[in-house]
Write a protein that holds these residues in place. Structure first.
Motif, short mmCIF file in Angstrom:
data_model
loop_
_atom_site.label_atom_id
_atom_site.label_comp_id
_atom_site.label_asym_id
_atom_site.label_seq_id
_atom_site.Cartn_x
_atom_site.Cartn_y
_atom_site.Cartn_z
N ALA A 23 -11.37 -1.87 -2.32
CA ALA A 23 -11.45 -1.62 -3.80
C ALA A 23 -10.18 -1.64 -4.46
CB ALA A 23 -12.50 -0.32 -3.86
N ALA A 24 -9.19 -0.99 -3.90
CA ALA A 24 -7.89 -0.67 -4.54
C ALA A 24 -7.33 -1.94 -4.69
CB ALA A 24 -7.19 0.35 -3.97
N ASN A 25 -7.42 -2.69 -3.76
CA ASN A 25 -6.74 -4.16 -3.81
C ASN A 25 -7.34 -5.07 -5.08
OD1 ASN A 25 -4.75 -4.96 -1.63
ND2 ASN A 25 -6.18 -3.61 -0.64
N PHE A 26 -8.69 -4.98 -5.03
CA PHE A 26 -9.54 -5.89 -6.03
C PHE A 26 -9.06 -5.23 -7.46
CE2 PHE A 26 -12.01 -7.66 -2.63
CZ PHE A 26 -12.04 -8.87 -3.34
N VAL A 27 -9.16 -4.02 -7.67
CA VAL A 27 -8.74 -3.62 -8.97
C VAL A 27 -7.47 -3.72 -9.50
CG1 VAL A 27 -8.31 -0.95 -10.04
CG2 VAL A 27 -10.40 -1.59 -8.75
N VAL A 28 -6.22 -3.52 -8.60
CA VAL A 28 -5.01 -4.11 -8.73
C VAL A 28 -4.94 -5.35 -9.30
CG1 VAL A 28 -2.77 -4.01 -8.04
CG2 VAL A 28 -3.98 -1.88 -7.50
N PHE A 29 -5.52 -6.23 -8.47
CA PHE A 29 -5.57 -7.75 -8.78
C PHE A 29 -6.08 -8.06 -10.14
CE2 PHE A 29 -7.06 -11.88 -8.29
CZ PHE A 29 -5.80 -12.87 -7.99
N LEU A 30 -7.27 -7.49 -10.47
CA LEU A 30 -8.15 -7.82 -11.59
C LEU A 30 -7.70 -7.06 -12.81
CD1 LEU A 30 -11.63 -8.06 -9.69
CD2 LEU A 30 -10.16 -9.94 -10.63
N VAL A 31 -7.41 -6.02 -12.75
CA VAL A 31 -7.10 -5.10 -13.70
C VAL A 31 -5.66 -5.14 -14.01
CG1 VAL A 31 -7.64 -2.84 -14.89
CG2 VAL A 31 -8.93 -4.06 -13.33
N LEU A 32 -4.78 -4.88 -13.40
CA LEU A 32 -3.39 -4.65 -13.66
C LEU A 32 -2.36 -5.63 -13.51
CD1 LEU A 32 -3.10 -1.13 -11.50
CD2 LEU A 32 -3.58 -1.57 -13.85
N THR A 33 -2.76 -6.62 -12.67
CA THR A 33 -2.02 -7.77 -12.51
C THR A 33 -1.85 -8.80 -13.52
OG1 THR A 33 -2.08 -7.93 -10.26
CG2 THR A 33 -1.18 -9.54 -10.90
N PRO A 34 -0.65 -9.11 -14.29
CA PRO A 34 -0.79 -10.04 -15.58
C PRO A 34 -1.08 -11.61 -15.06
CG PRO A 34 1.28 -8.55 -15.37
CD PRO A 34 0.50 -8.53 -14.00
N GLY A 35 -1.83 -12.04 -15.97
CA GLY A 35 -2.10 -13.32 -15.77
C GLY A 35 -3.41 -13.78 -14.99
N ALA A 107 3.72 -2.85 -3.28
CA ALA A 107 3.49 -4.21 -3.04
C ALA A 107 2.29 -4.62 -1.83
CB ALA A 107 4.98 -4.95 -2.46
N MET A 108 2.01 -3.50 -1.29
CA MET A 108 0.89 -3.84 -0.43
C MET A 108 -0.34 -4.21 -1.19
SD MET A 108 1.13 -1.10 2.75
CE MET A 108 2.92 -0.25 3.04
N PHE A 109 -0.53 -3.56 -2.42
CA PHE A 109 -1.72 -3.99 -3.04
C PHE A 109 -1.44 -5.03 -4.21
CE2 PHE A 109 -1.65 0.32 -1.49
CZ PHE A 109 -3.00 0.73 -0.88
N LEU A 110 -0.54 -5.67 -3.97
CA LEU A 110 -0.33 -7.00 -5.03
C LEU A 110 -0.80 -8.29 -4.05
CD1 LEU A 110 3.02 -5.96 -6.57
CD2 LEU A 110 0.72 -5.65 -7.33
N HIS A 111 -1.27 -9.18 -4.65
CA HIS A 111 -1.31 -10.44 -4.17
C HIS A 111 -1.14 -11.71 -5.20
CE1 HIS A 111 -3.65 -7.74 -1.59
NE2 HIS A 111 -3.57 -8.64 -0.67
N GLY A 112 -0.81 -12.83 -4.64
CA GLY A 112 -0.43 -13.79 -5.33
C GLY A 112 -1.41 -14.78 -5.73
N GLY A 113 -2.68 -14.66 -5.63
CA GLY A 113 -3.75 -15.32 -5.83
C GLY A 113 -5.19 -15.18 -5.27
N TRP A 114 -6.17 -15.71 -5.36
CA TRP A 114 -7.48 -15.40 -4.93
C TRP A 114 -7.53 -15.61 -3.53
CZ3 TRP A 114 -11.09 -12.71 -7.12
CH2 TRP A 114 -11.22 -12.33 -8.41
N LEU A 115 -6.97 -16.83 -2.93
CA LEU A 115 -7.00 -17.08 -1.39
C LEU A 115 -6.26 -15.95 -0.86
CD1 LEU A 115 -6.53 -21.01 -1.28
CD2 LEU A 115 -8.73 -19.53 -0.85
N HIS A 116 -5.06 -15.46 -1.35
CA HIS A 116 -4.42 -14.33 -0.72
C HIS A 116 -5.21 -13.21 -0.66
CE1 HIS A 116 -0.28 -12.20 -0.63
NE2 HIS A 116 -0.78 -12.09 0.66
N LEU A 117 -5.81 -12.77 -1.54
CA LEU A 117 -6.60 -11.44 -1.65
C LEU A 117 -7.71 -11.68 -0.79
CD1 LEU A 117 -7.35 -8.82 -3.06
CD2 LEU A 117 -8.25 -10.08 -4.82
N LEU A 118 -8.67 -12.60 -0.96
CA LEU A 118 -9.99 -12.70 -0.29
C LEU A 118 -9.69 -13.01 1.14
CD1 LEU A 118 -11.75 -14.97 -2.57
CD2 LEU A 118 -12.01 -12.56 -2.42
N GLY A 119 -8.49 -13.62 1.71
CA GLY A 119 -8.24 -13.63 2.95
C GLY A 119 -8.05 -12.48 3.70
#
Length: 273
Positions: A23-35, A107-119
């Motif tokens: 959940a934390a990884n998705f929140v950081v990606f969807l809410v906090l990561t610009p772009g 950095a452990m909770f940041l991802h460069g894109g959807w494939l990176h996160l979902l994998g």
């Protein structure tokens, strides 16, 4: 490379830490990561790119900073400006204090894109619950963080002069995979094998995770990948080995996998999907 779908290895306890990490990884990606919002609507542009550069410079791991504590004098500010070569991202003196050691955690909770996160989250969802069940909630969380830190430092030491941002949960998740291989090598894992179509097969965990590790080790040596590759394969290898070493003392007391309908599980029986 096969795609895991679920393992035939029900856990006794609800994996709250694994759920919280996902959940934390998705929140950081969807809410906090610009772009991210712009990428979903197809409206990403230079302004969002500049915001993302500034965000990563502040919260991602920079190997040069981590190993040498050599902080840059100029960083992206997130603003867009016009220079001699046209529009671009503005750089200036940082207006914040950055802790390179703390950036390993962020950095452990940041991802460069959807494939990176979902994998990463797919592997954590499938294999994390059993490792958490064996270790306990608190010990598992500490284990996850230690694997992430170990993977990051090994990679940073190998590329100490790099100023490229390093992000992702891959090192920590690789540690979970290494622990699973040690604790449950005979557990069965349903995977999809791409061969003209996706063929479902049930394979032992030692084959699925062992082949994954061998592939990462080969790629980390530079074989089979282009020089332009941006995947930190060495961090995967380091995280996996760390997970194996930490989990090894727990192996003697680990019960072998049981089928989901075993009486011991009762109402807790479930599939990991």
């Amino acid at each position: 490379m096969v795609i895991p779908v679920h393992d035939v290895n029900p856990a006794r306890r609800t994996p709250w830490v694994t759920y919280a990490l996902i959940a934390a990884n998705f929140v950081v990606f969807l809410v906090l990561t610009p772009g991210v919002a712009g990428s979903l609507t197809g409206e990403s542009g230079l302004a969002q790119l500049c915001d993302l550069q500034a965000f990563l410079e502040r919260y991602a791991v920079i190997p040069q900073e981590l190993i040498h504590h050599r902080m840059p004098r100029m960083v992206p500010t997130g603003d867009v400006g016009i220079g001699p070569q046209g529009p671009g991202c503005v750089v200036g003196p940082p207006d914040y204090e950055k802790s390179p050691e703390l950036s390993v955690l962020t950095a452990m909770f940041l991802h460069g894109g959807w494939l990176h996160l979902l994998g990463n989250m797919l592997f954590l969802w499938i294999f994390g619950d059993n490792v958490e069940d064996r270790m306990g909630h608190v010990a598992y969380l500490l284990f996850y963080l230690v694997c992430g830190y170990a993977a990051t430092y090994v990679f940073a030491l190998a590329y100490a002069g790099s100023s490229e941002p390093l992000i992702g949960a891959s090192g920590a998740v690789a540690g979970v995979l290494g622990a699973y291989l040690v604790l449950y090598p005979r557990a069965r894992v349903w995977v999809l094998v791409p061969f003209l179509i996706f063929l479902p097969l049930r394979l032992p965990a030692w084959l699925v995770l062992g082949s994954w590790f061998v592939l990462q080790a080969v790629y980390s040596s530079g074989a089979g990948v282009s020089e332009a590759g941006t995947v930190a394969y060495l961090a995967h290898v380091a995280g996996f080995v760390t997970g194996m070493l930490i989990a090894w003392p727990l192996r003697p007391g680990t019960s072998p996998p049981r089928p989901p309908d075993h009486p011991l599980y009762g109402r807790q029986a479930r599939w990991t999907w």
